[in-house]
Design an enzyme around this catalytic site. Structure first.
Site, PDB file in Angstrom:
ATOM      1  N   ALA A 191      46.996  -9.906  66.400  1.00 28.62           N
ATOM      2  CA  ALA A 191      46.042 -10.725  66.332  1.00 28.62           C
ATOM      3  C   ALA A 191      46.116 -11.611  65.038  1.00 28.62           C
ATOM      4  CB  ALA A 191      44.469 -10.161  66.261  1.00 28.62           C
ATOM      5  N   LEU A 192      47.279 -12.210  65.111  1.00 34.18           N
ATOM      6  CA  LEU A 192      48.086 -12.650  63.847  1.00 34.18           C
ATOM      7  C   LEU A 192      47.109 -14.072  63.445  1.00 34.18           C
ATOM      8  CD1 LEU A 192      51.636 -12.117  64.403  1.00 34.18           C
ATOM      9  CD2 LEU A 192      49.983 -10.621  63.321  1.00 34.18           C
ATOM     10  N   HIS A 193      46.994 -14.091  62.129  1.00 35.11           N
ATOM     11  CA  HIS A 193      46.249 -15.437  61.697  1.00 35.11           C
ATOM     12  C   HIS A 193      47.060 -15.815  60.348  1.00 35.11           C
ATOM     13  CE1 HIS A 193      45.056 -12.522  58.595  1.00 35.11           C
ATOM     14  NE2 HIS A 193      44.206 -11.540  59.547  1.00 35.11           N
TER      15      HIS A 193
ATOM     16  N   HIS B 211      48.326 -13.195  57.642  1.00 33.60           N
ATOM     17  CA  HIS B 211      49.674 -12.541  58.006  1.00 33.60           C
ATOM     18  C   HIS B 211      50.918 -13.383  57.999  1.00 33.60           C
ATOM     19  CE1 HIS B 211      46.554 -10.493  60.852  1.00 33.60           C
ATOM     20  NE2 HIS B 211      47.318  -9.487  60.267  1.00 33.60           N
TER      21      HIS B 211
ATOM     22  N   ASP C 252      43.729  -6.071  51.604  1.00 32.62           N
ATOM     23  CA  ASP C 252      43.482  -4.615  51.753  1.00 32.62           C
ATOM     24  C   ASP C 252      44.196  -3.847  50.345  1.00 32.62           C
ATOM     25  OD1 ASP C 252      42.786  -4.339  54.986  1.00 32.62           O
ATOM     26  OD2 ASP C 252      44.563  -5.752  54.807  1.00 32.62           O
TER      27      ASP C 252
ATOM     28  N   VAL D 197      44.550 -14.701  51.935  1.00 36.34           N
ATOM     29  CA  VAL D 197      44.421 -16.028  52.122  1.00 36.34           C
ATOM     30  C   VAL D 197      42.824 -16.085  52.691  1.00 36.34           C
ATOM     31  CG1 VAL D 197      45.079 -17.624  54.072  1.00 36.34           C
ATOM     32  CG2 VAL D 197      46.922 -16.223  52.740  1.00 36.34           C
TER      33      VAL D 197
ATOM     34  N   LEU E 124      40.339 -14.249  55.542  1.00 39.61           N
ATOM     35  CA  LEU E 124      40.911 -14.065  57.124  1.00 39.61           C
ATOM     36  C   LEU E 124      41.212 -12.561  57.262  1.00 39.61           C
ATOM     37  CD1 LEU E 124      43.609 -16.983  57.141  1.00 39.61           C
ATOM     38  CD2 LEU E 124      41.036 -16.906  57.917  1.00 39.61           C
ATOM     39  N   SER E 125      40.523 -12.469  58.472  1.00 35.59           N
ATOM     40  CA  SER E 125      40.728 -10.950  59.074  1.00 35.59           C
ATOM     41  C   SER E 125      40.514 -11.209  60.543  1.00 35.59           C
ATOM     42  CB  SER E 125      39.507 -10.127  58.822  1.00 35.59           C
ATOM     43  OG  SER E 125      39.329  -8.896  59.647  1.00 35.59           O
TER      44      SER E 125
ATOM     45  N   ARG F  95      39.517  -9.061  62.434  1.00 37.93           N
ATOM     46  CA  ARG F  95      38.045  -8.819  62.879  1.00 37.93           C
ATOM     47  C   ARG F  95      36.961  -9.933  62.885  1.00 37.93           C
ATOM     48  NH1 ARG F  95      39.543  -3.602  60.541  1.00 37.93           N
ATOM     49  NH2 ARG F  95      39.521  -1.797  62.112  1.00 37.93           N
TER      50      ARG F  95
HETATM   51  P1  AMP Z   1      46.338  -5.934  59.538  1.00 34.36           P
HETATM   52  O1  AMP Z   1      47.002  -6.621  60.670  1.00 34.36           O
HETATM   53  O2  AMP Z   1      44.875  -6.210  59.149  1.00 34.36           O
HETATM   54  O3  AMP Z   1      46.660  -4.452  59.528  1.00 34.36           O
HETATM   55  O4  AMP Z   1      46.973  -6.611  58.295  1.00 34.36           O
HETATM   56  C1  AMP Z   1      48.718  -6.787  58.217  1.00 34.36           C
HETATM   57  C2  AMP Z   1      48.889  -6.906  56.871  1.00 34.36           C
HETATM   58  O5  AMP Z   1      48.249  -8.388  56.634  1.00 34.36           O
HETATM   59  C3  AMP Z   1      48.226  -6.252  55.924  1.00 34.36           C
HETATM   60  O6  AMP Z   1      49.324  -6.049  54.869  1.00 34.36           O
HETATM   61  C4  AMP Z   1      47.089  -7.043  55.148  1.00 34.36           C
HETATM   62  O7  AMP Z   1      46.738  -6.643  54.073  1.00 34.36           O
HETATM   63  C5  AMP Z   1      47.580  -8.378  55.346  1.00 34.36           C
HETATM   64  N1  AMP Z   1      46.375  -9.324  55.373  1.00 34.36           N
HETATM   65  C6  AMP Z   1      45.586  -9.370  56.298  1.00 34.36           C
HETATM   66  N2  AMP Z   1      44.510 -10.244  56.086  1.00 34.36           N
HETATM   67  C7  AMP Z   1      45.030 -11.090  55.066  1.00 34.36           C
HETATM   68  C8  AMP Z   1      44.833 -12.139  54.315  1.00 34.36           C
HETATM   69  N3  AMP Z   1      43.469 -12.735  54.698  1.00 34.36           N
HETATM   70  N4  AMP Z   1      45.209 -12.365  53.453  1.00 34.36           N
HETATM   71  C9  AMP Z   1      46.510 -11.824  52.782  1.00 34.36           C
HETATM   72  N5  AMP Z   1      47.000 -10.919  53.587  1.00 34.36           N
HETATM   73  C10 AMP Z   1      46.325 -10.310  55.025  1.00 34.36           C
END
Ligand code: AMP
Length: 277
Positions: free
Chosen positions: A30-32, A35, A149, A175, A183-184, A186
């Site tokens: 669910a890349l944003h 990522h 995180d 970001v 950004l998340s 979720r």
């Molecule tokens: P996730 O897919 O949520 O497990 O995140 C994968 C990686 O992307 C982890 O290292 C997160 O900390 C990083 N990440 C998620 N959201 C952000 C963001 N808004 N800004 C920077 N890194 C992020």
């Protein structure tokens, strides 16, 4: 060209021809843009960037959102292609855990018991276990993780240090949307009203971080959170930049976790403390 490997055998084959440094970005898909920023940072330094996409069941507790976590592989591949990623590893659960749930797992220690660790028992053990496995499977020389995180990043750094893992861990600042929301993946679960309420998290951190005195930092952040009825705070914490006790002066971190509607969100910012400021 972005290659795609679904199995560990395909991954090994794809890696066998690689001569330079291998840079890895681990994700749950669910890349944003968050990522993508990690990918860009990796790409700036390394010709070969590998992105993993795996929703790791081990790091979700009972009643958490493992089943409903967004899975958008086609869009994710397009994002990786656009960022010049060389290889995407999107394994199945059986490929990551061919012998079922591992009986030997990572123990995060004290740093894993506070904040997210207190709210989500077992989460960090599951997270570190899969990160260690993916670091080895991908033969990572350098791996990029987001400060979004922050506790996760601190634990991964410590795991690499304490267990002599031959990898460099790089942290990347969070970001945000133009209005401040971190950004998340979720965020897509937030209704329009939730989305507005969720802004209280980043606003609280920003207002808090504008102060220097620890009490004033917490009071300012707490005030904003308490004025937003759509936000149920799990924790608001002021710590040192290593997540230890907050110092009277110097670099620190302000962290928040809260439920907005049915969605649990986390955020954090760096700040500088100055007693009496
Ligand atoms: P996730 O897919 O949520 O497990 O995140 C994968 C990686 O992307 C982890 O290292 C997160 O900390 C990083 N990440 C998620 N959201 C952000 C963001 N808004 N800004 C920077 N890194 C992020």
């Amino acid at each position: 060209m972005t290659a795609l490997a679904h199995t560990r055998a395909d991954l090994a084959t794809a890696l066998d021809g690689v001569t330079g440094e291998i840079a890895v970005v681990m994700t749950m898909g669910a890349l944003h843009e968050g990522h993508r920023e990690l990918m860009r940072r990796a790409r700036e330094r390394s010709a070969f960037v590998l992105v993993t996409i795996f929703v790791n069941p081990l790091q979700f507790g009972p009643g958490e959102d493992f089943e409903k976590y967004p899975r958008t592989l086609d869009d994710d591949l397009a994002a990786c292609r656009a960022e010049g990623v060389a290889l995407v590893f999107a394994p199945s659960r059986d490929d990551v855990y061919p012998h079922g749930a591992p009986s030997i797992t990572m123990h995060p220690g004290e740093l894993g018991e506070i904040l997210e660790g207190a709210s989500r028992p077992g989460h960090f053990s599951g997270m570190l276990t899969v990160v260690e496995k993916l670091l080895l499977l991908t033969r990572a020389d350098v791996a990029y993780f987001g400060e979004k995180d922050f506790q996760q990043l601190a634990l991964i750094r410590r795991m690499a240090r304490d267990l002599e893992l031959p990898v460099e861990i790089v942290g990347v600042p969070t970001v945000r949307e133009a209005d401040g929301l971190a950004l998340s993946s979720r965020n897509r679960f937030l209704s329009p009203d939730d989305r507005i309420a969720a802004l209280a998290l980043s606003r609280a951190l920003r207002e808090g971080a504008a102060h220097g005195d620890p009490d004033a930092v917490l009071a300012a952040a707490h005030k904003i959170l308490s004025e937003e009825p759509g936000v149920r705070v799990d924790y608001l914490a002021l710590t040192g930049s290593d997540l230890g006790p907050a110092p009277d002066e110097g670099p620190a971190r302000l962290l928040v976790a809260a439920r907005v509607g049915g969605t649990r969100l986390i955020d954090n910012v760096p700040l500088t403390l100055q007693k009496g400021a």
